[in-house]
Design an enzyme around this catalytic site. Structure first.
Site, PDB file in Angstrom:
ATOM      1  N   TYR A  78      73.219  19.236  44.038  1.00  0.00           N
ATOM      2  CA  TYR A  78      74.189  20.165  44.625  1.00  0.00           C
ATOM      3  C   TYR A  78      75.519  19.477  44.879  1.00  0.00           C
ATOM      4  CZ  TYR A  78      69.905  22.655  45.016  1.00  0.00           C
ATOM      5  OH  TYR A  78      68.714  23.227  44.710  1.00  0.00           O
ATOM      6  N   TYR A 119      60.584  34.673  42.133  1.00  0.00           N
ATOM      7  CA  TYR A 119      61.330  33.451  42.487  1.00  0.00           C
ATOM      8  C   TYR A 119      60.624  32.679  43.604  1.00  0.00           C
ATOM      9  CZ  TYR A 119      65.116  30.573  44.393  1.00  0.00           C
ATOM     10  OH  TYR A 119      65.870  29.515  44.885  1.00  0.00           O
ATOM     11  N   SER A 133      63.483  23.992  44.696  1.00  0.00           N
ATOM     12  CA  SER A 133      64.543  24.065  43.683  1.00  0.00           C
ATOM     13  C   SER A 133      64.275  23.235  42.431  1.00  0.00           C
ATOM     14  CB  SER A 133      65.870  23.628  44.296  1.00  0.00           C
ATOM     15  OG  SER A 133      66.361  24.647  45.107  1.00  0.00           O
ATOM     16  N   VAL A 136      64.059  21.615  48.610  1.00  0.00           N
ATOM     17  CA  VAL A 136      64.051  21.545  50.076  1.00  0.00           C
ATOM     18  C   VAL A 136      62.701  21.152  50.691  1.00  0.00           C
ATOM     19  CG1 VAL A 136      66.024  22.960  50.789  1.00  0.00           C
ATOM     20  CG2 VAL A 136      63.856  24.073  50.233  1.00  0.00           C
ATOM     21  N   LYS A 192      63.877  25.113  39.312  1.00  0.00           N
ATOM     22  CA  LYS A 192      65.039  25.648  38.583  1.00  0.00           C
ATOM     23  C   LYS A 192      65.235  24.955  37.234  1.00  0.00           C
ATOM     24  CE  LYS A 192      67.392  26.802  42.924  1.00  0.00           C
ATOM     25  NZ  LYS A 192      68.371  26.354  43.926  1.00  0.00           N
TER      26      LYS A 192
HETATM   27  O1  DON Z   1      65.781  29.511  47.477  1.00  0.00           O
HETATM   28  C1  DON Z   1      65.597  28.683  48.353  1.00  0.00           C
HETATM   29  O2  DON Z   1      66.333  28.611  49.331  1.00  0.00           O
HETATM   30  C2  DON Z   1      64.448  27.708  48.206  1.00  0.00           C
HETATM   31  N1  DON Z   1      63.289  28.357  47.678  1.00  0.00           N
HETATM   32  C3  DON Z   1      64.825  26.574  47.312  1.00  0.00           C
HETATM   33  C4  DON Z   1      66.084  25.876  47.747  1.00  0.00           C
HETATM   34  C5  DON Z   1      66.072  24.434  47.451  1.00  0.00           C
HETATM   35  O3  DON Z   1      65.060  23.827  47.185  1.00  0.00           O
HETATM   36  C6  DON Z   1      67.366  23.736  47.590  1.00  0.00           C
HETATM   37  N2  DON Z   1      67.180  22.315  47.364  1.00  0.00           N
HETATM   38  N3  DON Z   1      67.482  21.338  47.849  1.00  0.00           N
END
Ligand code: DON
Length: 311
Positions: free
Chosen positions: A247, A195, A67, A265, A70
């Site tokens: 978040y 993505y 993330s 993540v 982003k």
């Molecule tokens: O879209 C997803 O679920 C992952 N590629 C990224 C989510 C993420 O990193 C949330 N962060 N803490």
């Protein structure tokens, strides 16, 4: 370009104290390839605008942006389309829901993702990137990363991208819902392909700290003064990092740490202290909100010891 960071005994001690929290967290495994990360790992690099750099832990070990990407796609999408176009389609408000929640998409009227840091908003932002093909769009994003880090070899992990592509059913649901409501256009599978590759871009803590430093330095390369992100867009990005970057833990993080930051993540955290420093952290064990548990503790300790809150 910084090649070798100084070792800092004080930072080493803080890392060892923060590392004790890794046992309370869990490595993300909903993307199967991420499940192989070392839950006890914790490393940090701190890059200053004056060229100094401190490091502790295994700062050369690579991990995927997830993330954290982003933040980069948001900057690029605004550079490509302008603020009005982007924020007609994605909101500016924090959410108390988890990063991958679909709930607000249905209850908000008109339906639009609350902000560009949650998955729905980020998918909509990725959908706005300029380019005729996935390769071209990804190439532009990688070139942006190369500009910020000074490292032209940085690319994505096809293993992690494929692992997420195969399992990204929740993100597909968000996309199909948004397509129905005309927030996104084009082929959903292609968007998920782009993505998942953007999320799988591989960096180390030094690269992340360098990206944080450019954001902290109002979008300019601290060594050459070259503008990589326009100042106004770097301001928008930092503001989203404060209000939405962690978040549904963003409020607590703002109080306890008080530095614009964004998590992923894979356990990465990027932080940008305006006009002073960029921080890159990796600690794969996550808390229940999907943020690096020891990484957040480390930032809390550093903020308390060095008075780093911007507030
Ligand atoms: O879209 C997803 O679920 C992952 N590629 C990224 C989510 C993420 O990193 C949330 N962060 N803490």
């Amino acid at each position: 370009m910084i090649t070798q960071c100084e070792k800092s005994e004080e930072l080493d001690q803080l890392v060892e104290r923060a590392r004790t929290y890794t046992s309370k967290g869990k490595v993300a495994d909903y993307i199967p390839a991420l499940g192989q990360a070392d839950p006890n790992a914790l490393s940090i690099a701190v890059h200053y605008t004056d060229g100094r750099c401190l490091a502790a832990g295994d700062t050369e070990k690579t991990f995927t942006l997830q993330s954290i990407s982003k933040v980069l796609t948001l900057a690029l999408a605004i550079m490509d389309n302008g603020e009005d176009y982007v924020f007609e389609r994605v909101g500016m408000e924090p959410t108390g829901d988890p990063f991958n929640s679909i709930a607000k998409l249905e209850t908000m009227v008109p339906s639009k993702p609350l902000n560009p840091m949650i998955n729905a908003g980020a998918l909509a932002v990725t959908n706005m990137l300029s380019g005729n093909t996935i390769e071209e769009k990804l190439g532009r994003l990688l070139a942006f990363v190369h500009d910020m880090t000074g490292k032209t070899h940085i690319t994505y992990s096809s293993k992690v991208a494929e692992s997420e592509f195969k399992t990204a059913n929740l993100n597909r649901s968000l996309c199909y819902f948004m397509k129905e409501h005309h927030i996104i256009k084009g082929d959903v599978e292609e968007l998920i392909d782009l993505y998942t590759k953007q999320c799988a871009i591989e960096v180390n803590c030094n690269d992340l700290a360098r990206i944080g430093l450019v954001i902290a330095n109002e979008g300019k390369d601290p060594e050459t003064g070259r503008e990589i992100i326009p100042k106004q867009i770097s301001r928008i990005v930092k503001t989203f990092m404060v209000t939405c970057g962690m978040y549904n833990a963003s409020g607590e993080f703002a109080i306890k740490v008080g530095i614009p930051a964004k998590s992923g993540v894979s356990g990465g955290i990027i932080a940008a202290y305006p006009n002073k420093l960029g921080i890159g952290i990796c600690g794969p064990a996550l808390d229940d909100k999907g943020n690096s548990i020891a990484g957040i503790k480390l930032l809390e300790m550093m903020s308390a010891r060095y008075g780093l809150s911007i507030f």
